[in-house]
Design an enzyme around this catalytic site. Sequence first.
Site, PDB file in Angstrom:
ATOM      1  N   ARG A  80       0.943  -1.385  -0.014  1.00 15.91           N
ATOM      2  CA  ARG A  80      -0.079   0.079   0.231  1.00 15.91           C
ATOM      3  C   ARG A  80       0.879   1.282   0.089  1.00 15.91           C
ATOM      4  NH1 ARG A  80      -4.651  -0.003   4.493  1.00 15.91           N
ATOM      5  NH2 ARG A  80      -2.773   0.389   5.889  1.00 15.91           N
ATOM      6  N   LYS A 183      -3.072   6.088   1.058  1.00 12.50           N
ATOM      7  CA  LYS A 183      -2.792   6.553   2.529  1.00 12.50           C
ATOM      8  C   LYS A 183      -2.007   7.899   2.659  1.00 12.50           C
ATOM      9  CE  LYS A 183      -2.920   4.559   6.908  1.00 12.50           C
ATOM     10  NZ  LYS A 183      -4.697   4.224   7.126  1.00 12.50           N
ATOM     11  N   GLU A 219     -16.765   6.461   3.352  1.00 10.19           N
ATOM     12  CA  GLU A 219     -15.927   5.884   4.635  1.00 10.19           C
ATOM     13  C   GLU A 219     -16.567   6.201   5.843  1.00 10.19           C
ATOM     14  OE1 GLU A 219     -12.137   4.511   5.017  1.00 10.19           O
ATOM     15  OE2 GLU A 219     -11.300   5.576   2.930  1.00 10.19           O
TER      16      GLU A 219
HETATM   17  C1  LIG Z   1      -5.771   3.514   7.175  1.00  5.32           C
HETATM   18  C2  LIG Z   1      -6.865   3.819   7.013  1.00  5.32           C
HETATM   19  C3  LIG Z   1      -7.950   2.733   6.973  1.00  5.32           C
HETATM   20  C4  LIG Z   1      -7.732   1.401   7.626  1.00  5.32           C
HETATM   21  O1  LIG Z   1      -6.574   0.675   6.996  1.00  5.32           O
HETATM   22  P1  LIG Z   1      -6.086  -0.605   7.627  1.00  5.32           P
HETATM   23  O2  LIG Z   1      -5.129  -1.111   6.981  1.00  5.32           O
HETATM   24  O3  LIG Z   1      -7.217  -1.378   8.169  1.00  5.32           O
HETATM   25  O4  LIG Z   1      -5.439  -0.065   8.903  1.00  5.32           O
HETATM   26  C5  LIG Z   1      -9.259   2.984   6.766  1.00  5.32           C
HETATM   27  N1  LIG Z   1      -9.549   4.316   6.107  1.00  5.32           N
HETATM   28  C6  LIG Z   1      -8.615   5.309   5.889  1.00  5.32           C
HETATM   29  C7  LIG Z   1      -9.157   6.435   5.327  1.00  5.32           C
HETATM   30  C8  LIG Z   1      -7.286   4.910   6.370  1.00  5.32           C
HETATM   31  O5  LIG Z   1      -6.463   6.036   5.855  1.00  5.32           O
END
Ligand SMILES: *Cc1c(COP(=O)(O)O)cnc(C)c1O
Length: 339
Positions: A80, A183, A219
Amino acid sequence: MKNIDWKNLTFGYVKTDCNIRCYFKDGKWGPIETSTSETIDIHIAATCLHYGQEAFEGMKAYRGKDNKVRLFRWEENWLRLQRSAEGILMQSVPKEIFKEAISKAVELNQEYIPPYGTGGSLYLRPLLIGTGAKVGVSPADEYLFMVFVTPVGPYFKEGFKPVKMQLIRDFDRAAPQGTGSIKVGGNYAASLRAGQRAQKEGFATAIFADAKTKTYIDEAGPANFFGIRDGKYITPDSESILPSITNMSLRELAADMGLIVERRHVALDELGTFEEAGACGTAAVISPIGMVQDRDNGTVYQYSKDGEAGPWCKKLYARLTGIQYGEEEDKFGWCTVLF
Ligand SMILES: *Cc1c(COP(=O)(O)O)cnc(C)c1O
């Protein structure tokens, strides 16, 4: 073991012994360095400061029932981070550097890993930033990849209790063809106002509708949404959602436990049909959602009458955390035992 009040650890920053750094300069990654400093020295014209060249990861190391220390699906975090780097034109971090940096960060700070049974873990924050100086808009030619760690307690002090969320349509965290699926810090900056307002109005966080049509669930704040109905685990799919590793794992566990998994657009209208709902991510694993209130029309969707999480949320949470703490067989091979 450090002298820390493990039982009362929150999800906050605690200073540890060191952090790990690696610099990309002159077209190549340098050696992996260990630093005891909590600050970094960067150029005033660094692109991370001006043009948002910044991406991060969030992961945890767990001290298990057998006292071994495990990382959960770290290769997914690396993948990622690759996608995030490509998405905003940063130098990507080679897999070996990522692995060595996270392993070292945990090993050198192992006395900060909360003991088994406290519900705590060592949170890892890998961070990639553009450090090269630019004034015109363009990607940097120098980068810093670093990993710091901090011991954290369970996300919710009150325990595994349902939270209230607020459905909103007047803010977007990401555009449909923007950076929502990677991210990067910019997404968080864009979501702060909605999140803070939701908290002021008495909710844990805001649920965003899709930016384009405002008819689908996007989200649940900084976490993915899922709903349970008629033996199905239903979770939104959209190009502006961050692909959560927790959600990916819960989908596999849900299927393994006999639920049908649906990953598709989830209409806002479906909020009234779920028997259970939750938000998921590394920090909390699952935050059961007790109710959602639509900020525009006041409609309330209730998922918990007794203040307790529903049976599927409980089962999924127990199974996933059981694997992370080495209590349950890791039949999918998700854990890496560090030492
Ligand atoms: C990091 C994140 C998540 C959760 O991801 P994980 O890999 O399960 O920790 C969900 N939504 C957003 C916007 C994120 O930045």
